[in-house]
Design a protein around this motif. Structure first.
Motif, PDB file in Angstrom:
ATOM      1  N   ASP A  40       0.815  -1.205   0.000  1.00 39.51           N
ATOM      2  CA  ASP A  40       0.000   0.000   0.000  1.00 39.51           C
ATOM      3  C   ASP A  40       0.853   1.262   0.000  1.00 39.51           C
ATOM      4  O   ASP A  40       0.477   2.274  -0.574  1.00 39.51           O
ATOM      5  CB  ASP A  40      -0.947   0.001   1.201  1.00 39.51           C
ATOM      6  CG  ASP A  40      -1.966   1.111   1.132  1.00 39.51           C
ATOM      7  OD1 ASP A  40      -2.614   1.258   0.076  1.00 39.51           O
ATOM      8  OD2 ASP A  40      -2.109   1.834   2.136  1.00 39.51           O
ATOM      9  N   THR A  41       1.992   1.217   0.635  1.00 41.94           N
ATOM     10  CA  THR A  41       2.866   2.388   0.691  1.00 41.94           C
ATOM     11  C   THR A  41       3.832   2.446  -0.482  1.00 41.94           C
ATOM     12  O   THR A  41       4.648   3.356  -0.565  1.00 41.94           O
ATOM     13  CB  THR A  41       3.669   2.430   2.017  1.00 41.94           C
ATOM     14  OG1 THR A  41       4.473   1.256   2.122  1.00 41.94           O
ATOM     15  CG2 THR A  41       2.752   2.554   3.212  1.00 41.94           C
ATOM     16  N   GLY A  42       3.769   1.459  -1.370  1.00 46.22           N
ATOM     17  CA  GLY A  42       4.566   1.491  -2.584  1.00 46.22           C
ATOM     18  C   GLY A  42       5.936   0.864  -2.493  1.00 46.22           C
ATOM     19  O   GLY A  42       6.666   0.868  -3.461  1.00 46.22           O
ATOM     20  N   GLU A  43       6.314   0.326  -1.345  1.00 45.93           N
ATOM     21  CA  GLU A  43       7.645  -0.262  -1.231  1.00 45.93           C
ATOM     22  C   GLU A  43       7.819  -1.427  -2.192  1.00 45.93           C
ATOM     23  O   GLU A  43       8.847  -1.542  -2.838  1.00 45.93           O
ATOM     24  CB  GLU A  43       7.916  -0.718   0.203  1.00 45.93           C
ATOM     25  CG  GLU A  43       8.150   0.421   1.166  1.00 45.93           C
ATOM     26  CD  GLU A  43       8.480  -0.067   2.560  1.00 45.93           C
ATOM     27  OE1 GLU A  43       9.143  -1.106   2.679  1.00 45.93           O
ATOM     28  OE2 GLU A  43       8.074   0.596   3.511  1.00 45.93           O
ATOM     29  N   ALA A  44       6.806  -2.288  -2.295  1.00 45.81           N
ATOM     30  CA  ALA A  44       6.914  -3.451  -3.174  1.00 45.81           C
ATOM     31  C   ALA A  44       7.031  -3.006  -4.629  1.00 45.81           C
ATOM     32  O   ALA A  44       7.850  -3.520  -5.383  1.00 45.81           O
ATOM     33  CB  ALA A  44       5.722  -4.378  -2.996  1.00 45.81           C
ATOM     34  N   GLY A  45       6.214  -2.033  -5.021  1.00 40.54           N
ATOM     35  CA  GLY A  45       6.276  -1.526  -6.388  1.00 40.54           C
ATOM     36  C   GLY A  45       7.599  -0.869  -6.702  1.00 40.54           C
ATOM     37  O   GLY A  45       8.176  -1.074  -7.763  1.00 40.54           O
ATOM     38  N   ARG A  46       8.109  -0.116  -5.760  1.00 47.84           N
ATOM     39  CA  ARG A  46       9.395   0.560  -5.949  1.00 47.84           C
ATOM     40  C   ARG A  46      10.506  -0.472  -6.079  1.00 47.84           C
ATOM     41  O   ARG A  46      11.377  -0.356  -6.928  1.00 47.84           O
ATOM     42  CB  ARG A  46       9.658   1.507  -4.774  1.00 47.84           C
ATOM     43  CG  ARG A  46      10.816   2.416  -4.969  1.00 47.84           C
ATOM     44  CD  ARG A  46      10.921   3.524  -3.919  1.00 47.84           C
ATOM     45  NE  ARG A  46      10.392   3.253  -2.609  1.00 47.84           N
ATOM     46  CZ  ARG A  46       9.214   3.682  -2.139  1.00 47.84           C
ATOM     47  NH1 ARG A  46       8.425   4.393  -2.907  1.00 47.84           N
ATOM     48  NH2 ARG A  46       8.820   3.401  -0.921  1.00 47.84           N
ATOM     49  N   THR A  47      10.462  -1.519  -5.248  1.00 46.14           N
ATOM     50  CA  THR A  47      11.460  -2.587  -5.311  1.00 46.14           C
ATOM     51  C   THR A  47      11.410  -3.280  -6.666  1.00 46.14           C
ATOM     52  O   THR A  47      12.439  -3.560  -7.273  1.00 46.14           O
ATOM     53  CB  THR A  47      11.240  -3.599  -4.181  1.00 46.14           C
ATOM     54  OG1 THR A  47      11.354  -2.922  -2.941  1.00 46.14           O
ATOM     55  CG2 THR A  47      12.247  -4.729  -4.231  1.00 46.14           C
ATOM     56  N   PHE A  48      10.196  -3.550  -7.160  1.00 43.70           N
ATOM     57  CA  PHE A  48      10.038  -4.194  -8.458  1.00 43.70           C
ATOM     58  C   PHE A  48      10.621  -3.321  -9.567  1.00 43.70           C
ATOM     59  O   PHE A  48      11.358  -3.801 -10.435  1.00 43.70           O
ATOM     60  CB  PHE A  48       8.562  -4.489  -8.749  1.00 43.70           C
ATOM     61  CG  PHE A  48       8.329  -4.975 -10.149  1.00 43.70           C
ATOM     62  CD1 PHE A  48       8.600  -6.294 -10.478  1.00 43.70           C
ATOM     63  CD2 PHE A  48       7.879  -4.120 -11.133  1.00 43.70           C
ATOM     64  CE1 PHE A  48       8.407  -6.754 -11.773  1.00 43.70           C
ATOM     65  CE2 PHE A  48       7.697  -4.561 -12.431  1.00 43.70           C
ATOM     66  CZ  PHE A  48       7.952  -5.883 -12.751  1.00 43.70           C
ATOM     67  N   VAL A  49      10.307  -2.040  -9.553  1.00 39.05           N
ATOM     68  CA  VAL A  49      10.793  -1.142 -10.596  1.00 39.05           C
ATOM     69  C   VAL A  49      12.317  -1.059 -10.560  1.00 39.05           C
ATOM     70  O   VAL A  49      12.976  -1.080 -11.607  1.00 39.05           O
ATOM     71  CB  VAL A  49      10.154   0.258 -10.447  1.00 39.05           C
ATOM     72  CG1 VAL A  49      10.823   1.271 -11.361  1.00 39.05           C
ATOM     73  CG2 VAL A  49       8.659   0.180 -10.758  1.00 39.05           C
ATOM     74  N   GLU A  50      12.890  -0.989  -9.362  1.00 39.30           N
ATOM     75  CA  GLU A  50      14.350  -0.946  -9.248  1.00 39.30           C
ATOM     76  C   GLU A  50      14.979  -2.223  -9.790  1.00 39.30           C
ATOM     77  O   GLU A  50      15.991  -2.182 -10.488  1.00 39.30           O
ATOM     78  CB  GLU A  50      14.754  -0.717  -7.798  1.00 39.30           C
ATOM     79  CG  GLU A  50      14.466   0.694  -7.313  1.00 39.30           C
ATOM     80  CD  GLU A  50      14.664   0.865  -5.820  1.00 39.30           C
ATOM     81  OE1 GLU A  50      15.034  -0.120  -5.130  1.00 39.30           O
ATOM     82  OE2 GLU A  50      14.440   1.983  -5.331  1.00 39.30           O
TER      83      GLU A  50
END
Length: 81
Positions: A40-50
């Motif tokens: 929900d806070t975007g950590e997973a999405g940010r990790t995926f994009v990185e």
């Protein structure tokens, strides 16, 4: 990383759903809730994009070569020609 205890009150249906989802994934309810908050806070999405950016950087020459060959023959990727 230090852990902090957080007490949350939810209705029985929500608690049951959390337990069932965690069990189905083979993780604890604590970890399940933690993952939901991270998503929900975007950590997973940010990790995926990185990770995706790192992958593309590592294989940039392979993609460039493949697409250069494809463009040179007039064949578009995925069009079946």
């Amino acid at each position: 990383m230090a852990k902090t205890q957080l007490n949350v009150r939810v209705d029985e249906g929500t608690a049951r759903a959390a337990r069932e989802r965690a069990l189905a994934r083979g993780i604890s309810v604590n970890r399940y809730i933690e993952e939901l908050v991270r998503q929900d806070t975007g950590e997973a999405g940010r990790t995926f994009v990185e990770a995706a950016a790192d992958f593309m950087k590592q294989y940039e020459s392979v993609f460039a070569e493949e697409f250069a060959e494809t463009r040179g023959t007039g064949t578009a990727v995925g069009d079946g020609r």
